[in-house]
Design a protein around this motif. Structure first.
Motif, PDB file in Angstrom:
ATOM      1  N   PRO A  80      40.228 -71.225 -47.342  1.00 27.84           N
ATOM      2  CA  PRO A  80      40.297 -71.259 -45.881  1.00 27.84           C
ATOM      3  C   PRO A  80      39.523 -72.430 -45.283  1.00 27.84           C
ATOM      4  O   PRO A  80      39.987 -73.064 -44.333  1.00 27.84           O
ATOM      5  CB  PRO A  80      39.697 -69.910 -45.479  1.00 27.84           C
ATOM      6  N   ALA A  81      38.337 -72.732 -45.830  1.00 22.32           N
ATOM      7  CA  ALA A  81      37.533 -73.821 -45.269  1.00 22.32           C
ATOM      8  C   ALA A  81      38.224 -75.174 -45.448  1.00 22.32           C
ATOM      9  O   ALA A  81      38.242 -75.998 -44.526  1.00 22.32           O
ATOM     10  CB  ALA A  81      36.152 -73.838 -45.925  1.00 22.32           C
ATOM     11  N   GLU A  82      38.814 -75.404 -46.632  1.00 18.67           N
ATOM     12  CA  GLU A  82      39.474 -76.680 -46.871  1.00 18.67           C
ATOM     13  C   GLU A  82      40.740 -76.802 -46.021  1.00 18.67           C
ATOM     14  O   GLU A  82      41.078 -77.886 -45.523  1.00 18.67           O
ATOM     15  CB  GLU A  82      39.811 -76.831 -48.350  1.00 18.67           C
ATOM     16  N   ALA A  83      41.448 -75.691 -45.839  1.00 16.98           N
ATOM     17  CA  ALA A  83      42.620 -75.704 -44.964  1.00 16.98           C
ATOM     18  C   ALA A  83      42.199 -75.996 -43.523  1.00 16.98           C
ATOM     19  O   ALA A  83      42.860 -76.760 -42.806  1.00 16.98           O
ATOM     20  CB  ALA A  83      43.350 -74.367 -45.040  1.00 16.98           C
ATOM     21  N   HIS A  84      41.102 -75.391 -43.091  1.00 12.78           N
ATOM     22  CA  HIS A  84      40.561 -75.653 -41.752  1.00 12.78           C
ATOM     23  C   HIS A  84      40.244 -77.145 -41.613  1.00 12.78           C
ATOM     24  O   HIS A  84      40.573 -77.772 -40.595  1.00 12.78           O
ATOM     25  CB  HIS A  84      39.297 -74.805 -41.566  1.00 12.78           C
ATOM     26  N   ARG A  85      39.616 -77.713 -42.626  1.00 10.74           N
ATOM     27  CA  ARG A  85      39.276 -79.136 -42.587  1.00 10.74           C
ATOM     28  C   ARG A  85      40.526 -80.003 -42.446  1.00 10.74           C
ATOM     29  O   ARG A  85      40.561 -80.956 -41.650  1.00 10.74           O
ATOM     30  CB  ARG A  85      38.506 -79.522 -43.852  1.00 10.74           C
ATOM     31  N   LEU A  86      41.576 -79.682 -43.206  1.00 10.22           N
ATOM     32  CA  LEU A  86      42.811 -80.463 -43.127  1.00 10.22           C
ATOM     33  C   LEU A  86      43.429 -80.375 -41.731  1.00 10.22           C
ATOM     34  O   LEU A  86      43.890 -81.382 -41.175  1.00 10.22           O
ATOM     35  CB  LEU A  86      43.807 -79.984 -44.179  1.00 10.22           C
ATOM     36  N   LEU A  87      43.432 -79.191 -41.155  1.00 11.65           N
ATOM     37  CA  LEU A  87      44.020 -79.015 -39.823  1.00 11.65           C
ATOM     38  C   LEU A  87      43.254 -79.808 -38.768  1.00 11.65           C
ATOM     39  O   LEU A  87      43.844 -80.310 -37.801  1.00 11.65           O
ATOM     40  CB  LEU A  87      44.051 -77.531 -39.455  1.00 11.65           C
ATOM     41  N   LEU A  88      41.940 -79.924 -38.947  1.00  8.80           N
ATOM     42  CA  LEU A  88      41.148 -80.751 -38.036  1.00  8.80           C
ATOM     43  C   LEU A  88      41.442 -82.233 -38.262  1.00  8.80           C
ATOM     44  O   LEU A  88      41.595 -83.002 -37.296  1.00  8.80           O
ATOM     45  CB  LEU A  88      39.654 -80.483 -38.240  1.00  8.80           C
ATOM     46  N   TRP A 147      44.831 -78.711 -35.349  1.00  4.53           N
ATOM     47  CA  TRP A 147      43.808 -77.940 -34.633  1.00  4.53           C
ATOM     48  C   TRP A 147      42.782 -78.915 -34.071  1.00  4.53           C
ATOM     49  O   TRP A 147      42.597 -80.016 -34.608  1.00  4.53           O
ATOM     50  CB  TRP A 147      43.072 -76.992 -35.580  1.00  4.53           C
ATOM     51  N   ASN A 148      42.121 -78.509 -33.003  1.00  5.90           N
ATOM     52  CA  ASN A 148      40.886 -79.185 -32.641  1.00  5.90           C
ATOM     53  C   ASN A 148      39.732 -78.248 -32.979  1.00  5.90           C
ATOM     54  O   ASN A 148      39.945 -77.102 -33.384  1.00  5.90           O
ATOM     55  CB  ASN A 148      40.874 -79.601 -31.158  1.00  5.90           C
ATOM     56  N   LYS A 149      38.523 -78.739 -32.823  1.00  2.00           N
ATOM     57  CA  LYS A 149      37.370 -77.949 -33.279  1.00  2.00           C
ATOM     58  C   LYS A 149      37.121 -76.706 -32.430  1.00  2.00           C
ATOM     59  O   LYS A 149      36.325 -75.842 -32.815  1.00  2.00           O
ATOM     60  CB  LYS A 149      36.114 -78.808 -33.302  1.00  2.00           C
ATOM     61  N   TYR A 150      37.843 -76.580 -31.302  1.00  2.00           N
ATOM     62  CA  TYR A 150      37.648 -75.419 -30.440  1.00  2.00           C
ATOM     63  C   TYR A 150      38.529 -74.238 -30.841  1.00  2.00           C
ATOM     64  O   TYR A 150      38.515 -73.200 -30.187  1.00  2.00           O
ATOM     65  CB  TYR A 150      37.900 -75.818 -28.980  1.00  2.00           C
ATOM     66  N   VAL A 151      39.289 -74.393 -31.922  1.00  2.00           N
ATOM     67  CA  VAL A 151      40.054 -73.267 -32.459  1.00  2.00           C
ATOM     68  C   VAL A 151      39.123 -72.427 -33.322  1.00  2.00           C
ATOM     69  O   VAL A 151      38.493 -72.936 -34.250  1.00  2.00           O
ATOM     70  CB  VAL A 151      41.250 -73.757 -33.304  1.00  2.00           C
ATOM     71  N   LYS A 200      33.666 -72.178 -22.049  1.00  2.00           N
ATOM     72  CA  LYS A 200      34.501 -72.347 -20.863  1.00  2.00           C
ATOM     73  C   LYS A 200      35.087 -73.746 -20.873  1.00  2.00           C
ATOM     74  O   LYS A 200      34.348 -74.729 -20.857  1.00  2.00           O
ATOM     75  CB  LYS A 200      33.674 -72.120 -19.593  1.00  2.00           C
ATOM     76  N   LYS A 201      36.413 -73.816 -20.932  1.00  2.00           N
ATOM     77  CA  LYS A 201      37.122 -75.098 -20.918  1.00  2.00           C
ATOM     78  C   LYS A 201      36.575 -76.057 -21.977  1.00  2.00           C
ATOM     79  O   LYS A 201      36.220 -77.196 -21.694  1.00  2.00           O
ATOM     80  CB  LYS A 201      37.044 -75.732 -19.530  1.00  2.00           C
ATOM     81  N   ASN A 202      36.505 -75.562 -23.202  1.00  2.00           N
ATOM     82  CA  ASN A 202      36.045 -76.361 -24.335  1.00  2.00           C
ATOM     83  C   ASN A 202      34.620 -76.884 -24.158  1.00  2.00           C
ATOM     84  O   ASN A 202      34.252 -77.931 -24.682  1.00  2.00           O
ATOM     85  CB  ASN A 202      36.991 -77.536 -24.600  1.00  2.00           C
ATOM     86  N   SER A 203      33.831 -76.129 -23.420  1.00  2.00           N
ATOM     87  CA  SER A 203      32.415 -76.428 -23.274  1.00  2.00           C
ATOM     88  C   SER A 203      31.621 -75.216 -23.746  1.00  2.00           C
ATOM     89  O   SER A 203      31.804 -74.111 -23.227  1.00  2.00           O
ATOM     90  CB  SER A 203      32.076 -76.752 -21.816  1.00  2.00           C
ATOM     91  N   VAL A 204      30.760 -75.437 -24.742  1.00  5.97           N
ATOM     92  CA  VAL A 204      29.979 -74.339 -25.312  1.00  5.97           C
ATOM     93  C   VAL A 204      28.632 -74.272 -24.596  1.00  5.97           C
ATOM     94  O   VAL A 204      27.914 -75.271 -24.492  1.00  5.97           O
ATOM     95  CB  VAL A 204      29.766 -74.543 -26.820  1.00  5.97           C
ATOM     96  N   LYS A 258      30.164 -66.582 -33.778  1.00  2.00           N
ATOM     97  CA  LYS A 258      28.925 -67.116 -33.213  1.00  2.00           C
ATOM     98  C   LYS A 258      28.496 -68.365 -33.975  1.00  2.00           C
ATOM     99  O   LYS A 258      28.163 -69.391 -33.371  1.00  2.00           O
ATOM    100  CB  LYS A 258      27.831 -66.050 -33.275  1.00  2.00           C
ATOM    101  N   SER A 259      28.525 -68.307 -35.304  1.00  2.00           N
ATOM    102  CA  SER A 259      28.158 -69.476 -36.114  1.00  2.00           C
ATOM    103  C   SER A 259      29.112 -70.640 -35.851  1.00  2.00           C
ATOM    104  O   SER A 259      28.689 -71.803 -35.778  1.00  2.00           O
ATOM    105  CB  SER A 259      28.170 -69.108 -37.602  1.00  2.00           C
ATOM    106  N   HIS A 260      30.401 -70.314 -35.716  1.00  2.00           N
ATOM    107  CA  HIS A 260      31.392 -71.366 -35.439  1.00  2.00           C
ATOM    108  C   HIS A 260      31.065 -72.093 -34.142  1.00  2.00           C
ATOM    109  O   HIS A 260      31.066 -73.336 -34.104  1.00  2.00           O
ATOM    110  CB  HIS A 260      32.783 -70.745 -35.352  1.00  2.00           C
ATOM    111  N   TRP A 261      30.761 -71.349 -33.100  1.00  2.00           N
ATOM    112  CA  TRP A 261      30.542 -71.988 -31.806  1.00  2.00           C
ATOM    113  C   TRP A 261      29.208 -72.720 -31.755  1.00  2.00           C
ATOM    114  O   TRP A 261      29.078 -73.725 -31.033  1.00  2.00           O
ATOM    115  CB  TRP A 261      30.672 -70.971 -30.683  1.00  2.00           C
ATOM    116  N   ILE A 262      28.217 -72.263 -32.511  1.00  2.00           N
ATOM    117  CA  ILE A 262      26.972 -73.035 -32.616  1.00  2.00           C
ATOM    118  C   ILE A 262      27.260 -74.368 -33.301  1.00  2.00           C
ATOM    119  O   ILE A 262      26.767 -75.423 -32.870  1.00  2.00           O
ATOM    120  CB  ILE A 262      25.892 -72.244 -33.383  1.00  2.00           C
ATOM    121  N   ALA A 263      28.064 -74.333 -34.368  1.00  2.00           N
ATOM    122  CA  ALA A 263      28.437 -75.571 -35.062  1.00  2.00           C
ATOM    123  C   ALA A 263      29.185 -76.513 -34.125  1.00  2.00           C
ATOM    124  O   ALA A 263      28.938 -77.729 -34.111  1.00  2.00           O
ATOM    125  CB  ALA A 263      29.278 -75.247 -36.298  1.00  2.00           C
ATOM    126  N   VAL A 264      30.110 -75.975 -33.330  1.00  2.00           N
ATOM    127  CA  VAL A 264      30.856 -76.803 -32.379  1.00  2.00           C
ATOM    128  C   VAL A 264      29.905 -77.384 -31.329  1.00  2.00           C
ATOM    129  O   VAL A 264      30.006 -78.564 -30.957  1.00  2.00           O
ATOM    130  CB  VAL A 264      31.970 -75.976 -31.701  1.00  2.00           C
TER     131      VAL A 264
END
Length: 630
Positions: A195-203, A208-212, A404-408, A554-560
């Motif tokens: 899943p992580a490598e597939a996520h990386r490819l989509l980015l 995908w953008n990082k807000y998915v 909100k609107k791609n703002s964390v 939560k971890s995803h959005w902190i990373a973003v």
């Protein structure tokens, strides 16, 4: 069908073979790959194509050319009147001779299935309509193959076409969302199927953008807010006690939109009586109804930084949430008579009508030294009682994350005193309801926890809370009452959030069934233990999946959030305050209060040391946020 003879050419599972030996089983030398393999087979497993003699299988493949293609069409034309021919006759029609080579080529024409069908003894021509339809399919398949090859080349070069190439990335997205463990595209690219490598490819390719956020789907949560609605009139028409004379406060975070509990306090002859008024959806949601089943499937309301998926529909929430309508609310009230030490001496549970005032924690804190003083004293006494009974109190920094609107946006959760007050009141309600149900031998969703191995002298500060948390054993849900070590309670259940937790709704349904049965209302019977456990297991499993999705999100959005900082300020250094919670062989486990993030850094530190750490790198697909001490 002709009998096989020594050195004759035969067909074996789509491969050419020579008969090497006759017997009860026939020995053949088959070209099943790059080498010839000797196999013993039954006579029915092979087809005789040519009597031979044939020494080896080299030179069997005919080269296609326009003449042969025309001959095939001419042969089909001759046979289109319905004539049936043998393989030998087909070989002579197309190739002008019957040799091992032409026999094999004719058999391949039959296997191809475009122009001819049947068996080696009776081959017939297919209709023009069938041929045209198949040719269209083959051309479409060939084009699809060419398009896919072109897509893979674009993907390797980083020039994917938005929209046009989306269909080829569906398997990658499914892998990234945990809906499959295989991906043809990832395999063809030579990339790890994770899943992580597939996520990386989509980015990388911009699909995908990082807000998915893939984690709700990765944890099996693919639905949104419930749309199940109440089917009709209330199944219960309970006599409600009028408690509108009591001040009742629903105290919660300012971002809460589903208030489902409120508290009141009165004194009767120096005896404190705590009322916990709880939203009352169970008065109209019968167990097994469509609304109940929808709630059970979800297990809980899913709180994500980017959205909230309600366990119960918006309509039901607006109907039963406390203090949002501006009128008196129906509630299920848990009335607790408390002794001098704060322990529960008696519990009553009944339907009620209450007037609720909503307060934020900040507003309530301002009233602690005034109108909420007695409630605060009661809560402090209950905390002391629980800690003396062996319970533990864990306090680590928390944050509230919103998108909100791609703002964390990350905001520290202030440790309001009123939040502790509300927590203790809710624990008293859960304890009281559990005692009430236990005395009636009512199957009930009890929550228990085995005793952990506490250190002889717990550490202070964040390191101490971290140490205590690591001692925690998993909680369990059961239909029988039992000790909850972490809370220091002999009996406990969660009953104060029926709008957002299925186990609480289930508890209320059992309470209502018991109340109706005791009142002699016909047609009401609590679930037996087996039925309760079935509902409990389903709802709790769904709730645990939601909890896992919330944590990963939560971890995803902190990373973003951190990646956004790097992108907006290239070359800048980002330094955070942190506290050391654990010594490790390769460094230290830390918490960064401003992010609510637990991670590790290299270096040698003392427990509870306040240090500064610098952000080194972020890898969103792997949820890796690397820091170094400064």
């Amino acid at each position: 069908m002709k009998k096989p003879a020594l050195n004759s050419l035969v067909w074996y599972k789509g491969h050419p073979a020579i008969v090497a030996e006759l017997g009860e089983k026939i020995t053949i030398n088959a070209a099943t790959g790059r080498t010839t393999e000797t196999i013993k087979v039954r006579e029915k497993d092979i087809e005789v194509l040519h009597p031979g003699p044939l020494k080896d299988l080299t030179g069997l493949i005919f080269q296609s050319d326009s003449v042969i293609n025309q001959n095939v069409h001419d042969a089909w034309d001759l046979m289109s009147g319905g004539a049936s021919v043998t393989l030998e006759e087909l070989a002579e029609l197309v190739y002008g001779e019957f040799t091992p080579q032409s026999a094999w080529a004719a058999r391949m024409l039959l296997a191809d299935g475009l122009y001819f069908t049947g068996t080696v003894d009776a081959i017939t021509a297919r209709s023009a309509g069938e041929i045209n339809a198949d040719e269209e399919k083959r051309q479409s398949k060939a084009k699809e193959g060419q398009d896919r090859e072109a897509f893979l080349e674009r993907l390797r070069n980083g020039t994917v076409k938005s929209g046009e190439d989306n269909r080829f990335l569906q398997d990658v997205e499914a892998l990234a969302c945990g809906q499959t463990d295989k991906s043809r595209t990832m395999k063809e690219l030579g990339r790890t199927e994770t899943p992580a490598e597939a996520h990386r490819l989509l980015l990388e390719c911009g699909f995908w953008n990082k807000y998915v956020n893939p984690y709700p789907r990765r944890h099996g949560i693919a639905f949104g807010t419930s749309d199940a609605v109440l089917a009709g009139p209330s199944p219960l028409s309970p006599e409600r006690r009028d408690l509108t004379h009591l001040p009742a406060f629903a105290i919660d975070s300012p971002w809460s939109n589903d208030p489902d509990d409120a508290i009141s306090l009165e004194t009767d002859n120096d005896r404190r009586i705590l009322y916990v008024h709880v939203a009352d959806p169970a008065s109209e949601i019968a167990n097994g109804s469509p609304v109940d089943l929808s709630a059970r499937e979800r297990g809980t309301t899913l709180y994500l930084p980017e959205r909230t998926w309600l366990m119960l529909s918006e309509e039901i929430l607006s109907r039963f949430a406390l203090g949002i309508k501006g009128t008196a609310d129906s509630a299920l009230t848990i009335k607790l008579y408390l002794g001098e030490n704060g322990a529960i001496e008696e519990t009553e549970i009944f339907p009620s009508i209450v007037n609720v005032t909503r307060l934020s924690y900040e507003e309530a804190d301002k009233l602690i030294d005034g109108s909420l003083n007695e409630l605060m004293e009661l809560a402090e006494a209950n905390l002391e009682r629980r800690l003396n009974a062996g319970g533990v109190n864990i306090a680590l920094p928390e944050v509230h994350i919103s998108v909100k609107k791609n703002s964390v946006i990350i905001q520290p959760v202030i440790p309001w005193r009123s939040a502790d007050m509300v927590r203790e009141c809710m624990l008293l309600a859960g304890e009281g309801a559990a005692l009430w149900a236990s005395r009636r031998q009512l199957p009930f969703p009890y929550i228990t926890q085995e005793t952990g191995d506490l250190p002889a002298k717990p550490l202070p500060g964040f390191a101490g809370s971290y140490q205590l948390r690591r001692c925690m054993r998993p909680r369990s849900v059961s239909a029988k009452s039992g000790y909850h070590w972490g809370l220091g309670l002999d009996s406990y259940s969660q009953v104060t959030s029926p709008l957002r937790r299925y186990t609480d709704l289930l508890a209320h349904q059992q309470i209502y069934a018991c109340l109706c049965k005791e009142a002699g209302v016909p047609g009401y019977e609590p679930l037996n233990e087996e039925a309760l456990l079935y509902c409990l297991a389903a709802g709790d499993a769904a709730a645990q999946a939601a909890t896992q999705a919330e944590r990963a999100s939560k971890s995803h959005w902190i990373a973003v959030y951190l990646d956004d900082m790097i992108a907006a300020n290239p070359g800048a250094e980002f330094v955070w305050d942190a506290v050391v919670m654990e010594k490790r062989a390769n460094g230290a486990g830390i918490i960064i209060p401003g992010l609510g993030l637990e991670t590790q850094v290299g270096g040698s530190f003392a427990l509870n040391d306040a240090i500064k750490v610098r952000l080194k790198s972020v890898r969103i697909p792997e949820l890796e946020m690397n820091f170094v001490s400064v």
